[in-house]
Design an enzyme around this catalytic site. Structure first.
Site, PDB file in Angstrom:
ATOM      1  N   ASN A   1       0.823  -1.224   0.000  1.00  0.00           N
ATOM      2  CA  ASN A   1       0.000   0.000   0.000  1.00  0.00           C
ATOM      3  C   ASN A   1       0.852   1.268   0.000  1.00  0.00           C
ATOM      4  OD1 ASN A   1       1.012  -0.085   2.525  1.00  0.00           O
ATOM      5  ND2 ASN A   1      -0.937   0.031   3.621  1.00  0.00           N
TER       6      ASN A   1
ATOM      7  N   ASP B   1       2.776   2.806   2.092  1.00  0.00           N
ATOM      8  CA  ASP B   1       2.699   3.797   3.176  1.00  0.00           C
ATOM      9  C   ASP B   1       4.019   3.884   3.946  1.00  0.00           C
ATOM     10  OD1 ASP B   1       2.745   1.414   4.478  1.00  0.00           O
ATOM     11  OD2 ASP B   1       1.004   1.801   5.773  1.00  0.00           O
TER      12      ASP B   1
ATOM     13  N   ASP C   1      10.211  -3.410  16.663  1.00  0.00           N
ATOM     14  CA  ASP C   1       9.144  -2.407  16.703  1.00  0.00           C
ATOM     15  C   ASP C   1       9.294  -1.544  17.964  1.00  0.00           C
ATOM     16  OD1 ASP C   1       6.866  -0.928  16.456  1.00  0.00           O
ATOM     17  OD2 ASP C   1       5.487  -2.549  16.981  1.00  0.00           O
TER      18      ASP C   1
ATOM     19  N   SER D   1       8.727   1.552  18.530  1.00  0.00           N
ATOM     20  CA  SER D   1       7.647   2.497  18.849  1.00  0.00           C
ATOM     21  C   SER D   1       6.356   1.776  19.257  1.00  0.00           C
ATOM     22  CB  SER D   1       7.370   3.379  17.624  1.00  0.00           C
ATOM     23  OG  SER D   1       7.067   2.541  16.520  1.00  0.00           O
TER      24      SER D   1
ATOM     25  N   SER E   1       4.163   0.305  17.559  1.00  0.00           N
ATOM     26  CA  SER E   1       3.013   0.733  16.742  1.00  0.00           C
ATOM     27  C   SER E   1       2.402  -0.436  15.972  1.00  0.00           C
ATOM     28  CB  SER E   1       3.473   1.793  15.740  1.00  0.00           C
ATOM     29  OG  SER E   1       4.422   1.205  14.855  1.00  0.00           O
TER      30      SER E   1
ATOM     31  N   HIS F   1      32.471 -19.515 -31.540  1.00  0.00           N
ATOM     32  CA  HIS F   1      32.126 -20.242 -32.770  1.00  0.00           C
ATOM     33  C   HIS F   1      30.896 -19.596 -33.396  1.00  0.00           C
ATOM     34  CE1 HIS F   1      31.249 -23.521 -35.498  1.00  0.00           C
ATOM     35  NE2 HIS F   1      30.081 -23.740 -34.938  1.00  0.00           N
ATOM     36  N   ASN F   2      30.873 -19.494 -34.738  1.00  0.00           N
ATOM     37  CA  ASN F   2      29.715 -18.885 -35.417  1.00  0.00           C
ATOM     38  C   ASN F   2      29.244 -17.653 -34.645  1.00  0.00           C
ATOM     39  OD1 ASN F   2      29.867 -20.889 -37.276  1.00  0.00           O
ATOM     40  ND2 ASN F   2      27.972 -21.924 -36.703  1.00  0.00           N
TER      41      ASN F   2
ATOM     42  N   GLU G   1      34.405 -15.634 -35.236  1.00  0.00           N
ATOM     43  CA  GLU G   1      34.303 -16.297 -36.524  1.00  0.00           C
ATOM     44  C   GLU G   1      33.369 -15.527 -37.456  1.00  0.00           C
ATOM     45  OE1 GLU G   1      33.557 -20.744 -38.323  1.00  0.00           O
ATOM     46  OE2 GLU G   1      32.631 -20.240 -36.410  1.00  0.00           O
TER      47      GLU G   1
ATOM     48  N   ASP H   1      31.524 -16.101 -41.129  1.00  0.00           N
ATOM     49  CA  ASP H   1      31.165 -16.989 -42.245  1.00  0.00           C
ATOM     50  C   ASP H   1      30.757 -16.143 -43.439  1.00  0.00           C
ATOM     51  OD1 ASP H   1      31.517 -19.498 -41.369  1.00  0.00           O
ATOM     52  OD2 ASP H   1      29.442 -20.132 -41.538  1.00  0.00           O
TER      53      ASP H   1
ATOM     54  N   HIS I   1      24.947 -18.439 -41.660  1.00  0.00           N
ATOM     55  CA  HIS I   1      25.303 -19.853 -41.630  1.00  0.00           C
ATOM     56  C   HIS I   1      24.820 -20.485 -42.919  1.00  0.00           C
ATOM     57  CE1 HIS I   1      25.659 -23.749 -39.093  1.00  0.00           C
ATOM     58  NE2 HIS I   1      26.802 -23.375 -39.580  1.00  0.00           N
TER      59      HIS I   1
ATOM     60  N   GLU J   1      35.720 -17.777 -42.444  1.00  0.00           N
ATOM     61  CA  GLU J   1      35.170 -18.982 -43.078  1.00  0.00           C
ATOM     62  C   GLU J   1      34.739 -18.523 -44.453  1.00  0.00           C
ATOM     63  OE1 GLU J   1      35.041 -22.342 -43.317  1.00  0.00           O
ATOM     64  OE2 GLU J   1      35.013 -22.020 -41.161  1.00  0.00           O
TER      65      GLU J   1
ATOM     66  N   LYS K   1      42.729 -14.755 -39.851  1.00  0.00           N
ATOM     67  CA  LYS K   1      43.019 -16.192 -40.029  1.00  0.00           C
ATOM     68  C   LYS K   1      42.257 -16.641 -41.269  1.00  0.00           C
ATOM     69  CE  LYS K   1      41.392 -20.599 -38.380  1.00  0.00           C
ATOM     70  NZ  LYS K   1      40.758 -20.778 -39.655  1.00  0.00           N
TER      71      LYS K   1
ATOM     72  N   ASP L   1      18.320 -26.494  -6.207  1.00  0.00           N
ATOM     73  CA  ASP L   1      17.126 -26.716  -5.391  1.00  0.00           C
ATOM     74  C   ASP L   1      16.754 -28.191  -5.562  1.00  0.00           C
ATOM     75  OD1 ASP L   1      14.703 -26.650  -4.104  1.00  0.00           O
ATOM     76  OD2 ASP L   1      13.665 -25.467  -5.638  1.00  0.00           O
ATOM     77  N   TYR L   2      16.884 -28.964  -4.480  1.00  0.00           N
ATOM     78  CA  TYR L   2      16.658 -30.409  -4.544  1.00  0.00           C
ATOM     79  C   TYR L   2      15.196 -30.730  -4.843  1.00  0.00           C
ATOM     80  CZ  TYR L   2      16.043 -35.216  -2.940  1.00  0.00           C
ATOM     81  OH  TYR L   2      15.718 -36.539  -2.865  1.00  0.00           O
TER      82      TYR L   2
END
Length: 761
Positions: A156, A158, A190, A192, A194, A312-313, A342, A344, A357, A391, A440, A709-710
């Site tokens: 809210n 506040d 807490d 105060s 309240s 790669h690619n 790389e 191509d 590709h 390539e 290359k 997480d099991y």
């Protein structure tokens, strides 16, 4: 509805709330969000009072709105710097456009402002906030995290939270605690009376909640009065537990100065429990040796003596058959420290070479645009050389066009001559090639006879993958389906050939042939299956070969989903350019990021000494035969976890975490051990379990810490991980700061461990 102003004069805006750009952001702006050439919609954006959250919504939609945190933003690009904004450049001038780039693999956000002034306010404002985030200390980060949670839960708005809201918040924070105990802590905070907590009281409540007994116990072992660690007591802790030896005296003073929060304790030259916990959670208390983060290796050895981060690619953002080809993929890879990309290349219909590709449905981009992008981003993460692995499927005419683009766009960055004018007996070093881009590709003749016009008939890398290696029944890669034998006799453009200096692509004719005939600047590419066969059949020869020549490994053509192989197998014989699909998260990229996290993330890591000597007899199968064979015992006590991320966003679900430690290295060193799982506690689980390993070749081992997480019914869910080289691990009480699946930080999630490294007696 607009989010209401907070009642809290926020500490995170301190120093920025009077900034004119931040004021514009807080007042809010209508910006166009661009998702495609046809989807351009107005959204109202504003910076919330916490100075960290950017909130936006459509003016017409009901209650729906979105938010993201400045901590998720990596950079702001100005103008037409994304492909999308570039494609609509005629519609929106550059001075109205900007792009927010997020960490990890999250997509960019392209925005268009109504005026250049408004665009500038957002560009500069977000940059200032990013800078603020980057310069926060540990305490500010934690406060920020708590403050973010408070904001999320204060429905809210506040500025207060009653007990019911706090209970809900604890669930959101992954805490499942006894109702009575939670109420007891709530009442203590807490002050105060309240029945509700304001932000400062909530911070106090959070502090009581996160008091860590396991840290307190370690503190008590060294503190004489149980209240503080005097300088000498802290020195003892650093010397005995953290195994810091001689440097512990000076280091103790530095730590007090840096992490002690109480001025009165600091004046006594001492450290309180708060300061001690702050130190343990900091980078100084991290498992990663601080000096190994920096550039610290010898960079003056031949290129063949380094592992080189390689993609790669590189142009693909998704899979190998239908994925999008994108300049963004080059930017992401280069920013991650990748040093071999790389390209191509295929003939374009209008005389301009294109990159995609081949023979697949992946989209196409222009070769010249790729080269411009490489020029801009090549040296942002590292000064050391970038290798452009070409390539080349183009005819001679468009190869000549490629050569022109390379020379024109890259200019002096492109290496076109020998470093010292001498025909090399060994490759130049990363240091000698700083700021240079190397090509290359195939070359006509050798460096010795540069002016010899004879053509060679080498095959390209991809054709090597088509040499009948595929196990029966498997389809060869798409590239092979439409090739004919004339291809290997195809002409190479002299202009393109002239640009190849130290990375001449040649066909591999076996280790014996290489030993007697090959030049150091000749390099071959191997498919992963061919490399694995060579490792199996001639591991020792492969190690020797790699002391002198570069080898590049690439994923099998059958990996159409852009999955990756384990790069560790190839590094274990000294292969330097082990190319991975950078766009695919998972174990293999964790290993790549882990290896290259050291040495300033510069993309080059020196190989162990026994892999650099050309007369080496090292064999990955028989590590015990190497000189100076010294196996080590690694013992990891997994103590506790802190604020682990939620996996399942379902309101009531809390994780059941376990920690697994995995070793990747030579075959003999591969191992994994895990703790039991803790039910319903992702906030502060305690294991106190010890996992033991023996490493025969520690210099080649990577250690991966994984939290899951099991789930007894299905596969465990991934929660976080950290991978680092064994040689970068600090002994003692350490925190492992976890990373997401994407490799981005997820503070304050961590695992607290005690690491012991000893020689096998």
């Amino acid at each position: 509805m607009e989010p209401e102003a907070s009642h809290h004069s926020d500490m995170f805006c301190a120093g920025t709330e009077d900034d004119p750009d931040i004021k514009v952001m807080m007042a809010g702006s209508t910006l166009r969000k661009v998702k495609s050439r046809s989807w351009k919609k107005q959204r109202h954006f504003r910076l919330l009072e916490d100075g960290m959250t950017i909130w936006y919504k459509s003016r017409w939609a009901g209650k729906g709105h979105s938010t993201f945190s400045v901590t998720e933003v990596e950079a702001v690009r100005e103008g037409h710097q994304s492909e999308l904004l570039l494609s609509i450049a005629e519609e929106f001038p550059a001075n109205l456009c900007f792009t927010l780039v997020f960490h990890g693999r999250q997509g960019n956000l392209d925005l268009v402002a109504d005026s250049p002034e408004e665009a500038q306010a957002w560009i500069q404002g977000v940059r200032k906030l990013i800078h603020k985030v980057q310069t926060m200390d540990e305490k500010e980060r934690l406060d920020q995290w708590v403050w973010d949670w408070f904001h999320k839960a204060d429905k809210n708005k506040d500025g207060k939270m009653n007990f019911k809201e706090v209970r809900k918040l604890l669930k959101m924070m992954n805490v499942d605690m006894n109702e009575d105990y939670a109420l007891h802590l709530f009442t203590m905070a807490d002050k105060s009376e309240s029945g509700s907590l304001e932000i400062e009281q909530f911070v106090h409540f959070y502090k009581i909640l996160t008091q860590r007994d396991e840290v307190w116990k370690v503190f008590q072992d060294y503190s004489g009065d149980g209240e503080k660690l005097m300088l000498e007591e802290l020195e003892n802790f650093l010397r005995i537990e953290q195994q810091e030896g001689e440097r512990s005296a000076q280091h103790a003073e530095e730590l007090i100065d840096c992490y002690e929060t109480s001025e009165s304790v600091k004046e006594q030259g001492a450290m309180s429990l708060d300061g001690f916990q702050m130190y343990l959670c900091s980078q100084d208390g991290s498992i990663f040796k601080p000096e190994h983060r920096e550039l610290h290796q010898d960079m003056s050895q031949p290129l063949s003596h380094y592992f080189i981060s390689s993609s790669h690619n590189t142009y693909l953002l998704e899979d190998q058959l239908r994925g999008q080809s994108s300049l963004e993929a080059y930017i992401q890879a280069l920013k991650r420290g990748c040093r071999c990309v790389e390209v191509d290349c295929w003939d374009g219909s209008d005389g301009e070479p294109i990159v995609y590709h081949g023979h697949t449905l992946t989209s196409k981009i222009l070769f010249k645009d790729v080269i411009s992008t490489v020029k801009e981003y090549a040296f942002k993460a590292s000064d050391f050389p970038v290798i452009l692995s070409l390539e080349n499927h183009c005819g001679v005419e468009q190869q000549t066009v490629m050569a022109e683009h390379l020379k024109l766009i890259l200019g002096d960055m492109l290496l076109t001559t020998l470093v010292d004018g001498q025909i090399p007996q060994q490759l130049p070093s990363p240091e000698q090639l700083k700021g240079k881009i190397l090509l290359k590709a195939k070359k006509i003749g050798g460096l010795e006879d540069c002016f010899d016009e004879t053509m060679t008939d080498e095959v390209s890398d991809e054709e090597e993958d088509c040499d009948g290696e595929s196990p029966s029944g498997e389809q060869p890669p798409a590239e092979c389906l439409t090739q004919n034998d004339k291809k290997s006799k195809s002409k190479v453009s002299q202009d393109l050939s002239d640009l190849v200096v130290y990375c001449k692509s040649v066909h591999f004719h076996g280790f014996e042939h290489a030993y007697s005939h090959s030049k150091c600047y000749e390099m071959s590419s191997f498919s992963e299956s061919k490399a694995k066969r060579l490792i199996r059949e001639a591991g020792r020869e492969f190690v020797q070969y790699n002391t002198r020549q570069l080898s590049r490994i690439y994923p099998s053509g059958l990996r159409t989903d852009s999955s990756n192989y384990n790069p560790q197998d190839m590094w274990s014989v000294g292969c330097q350019i082990v190319a991975l699909n950078f766009q695919t998260a998972g174990l293999e990229m964790d290993l790549n990021d882990g290896l290259f996290r050291q040495n300033g993330c510069c993309g080059y890591v020196i190989k162990p000494d026994f892999m650099r000597d050309s007369s080496t007899l090292f064999s990955p199968e028989k590590p015990e035969e190497q000189q100076n064979y010294r196996p080590l015992r690694l013992s990891i006590q997994v103590i506790s976890g802190q604020q682990l991320p939620k996996v399942n966003q379902k309101e009531g679900s809390i994780v059941d975490p376990l920690v697994r430690v995995e070793i990747y290295g030579l075959p003999q060193d591969q191992a994994r051990e895990e703790t039991s799982h803790i039910n319903n506690n992702g906030f502060n689980p305690v294991w106190n379990e010890t996992l033991n390993f023996i490493l025969h070749t520690p210099k080649l081992a990577l250690v991966r810490f994984v939290v899951e997480d099991y789930d007894k019914a299905s596969r465990n869910d991934f929660m976080g991980q950290l991978t680092l080289p064994f040689t970068c691990i600090q002994a003692g009480y350490r925190h492992i700061h976890l990373l997401s699946k994407d490799g981005t930080a997820i503070p304050p999630a961590s695992i607290f461990v005690n690491v012991n490294i000893s020689e096998l007696t």
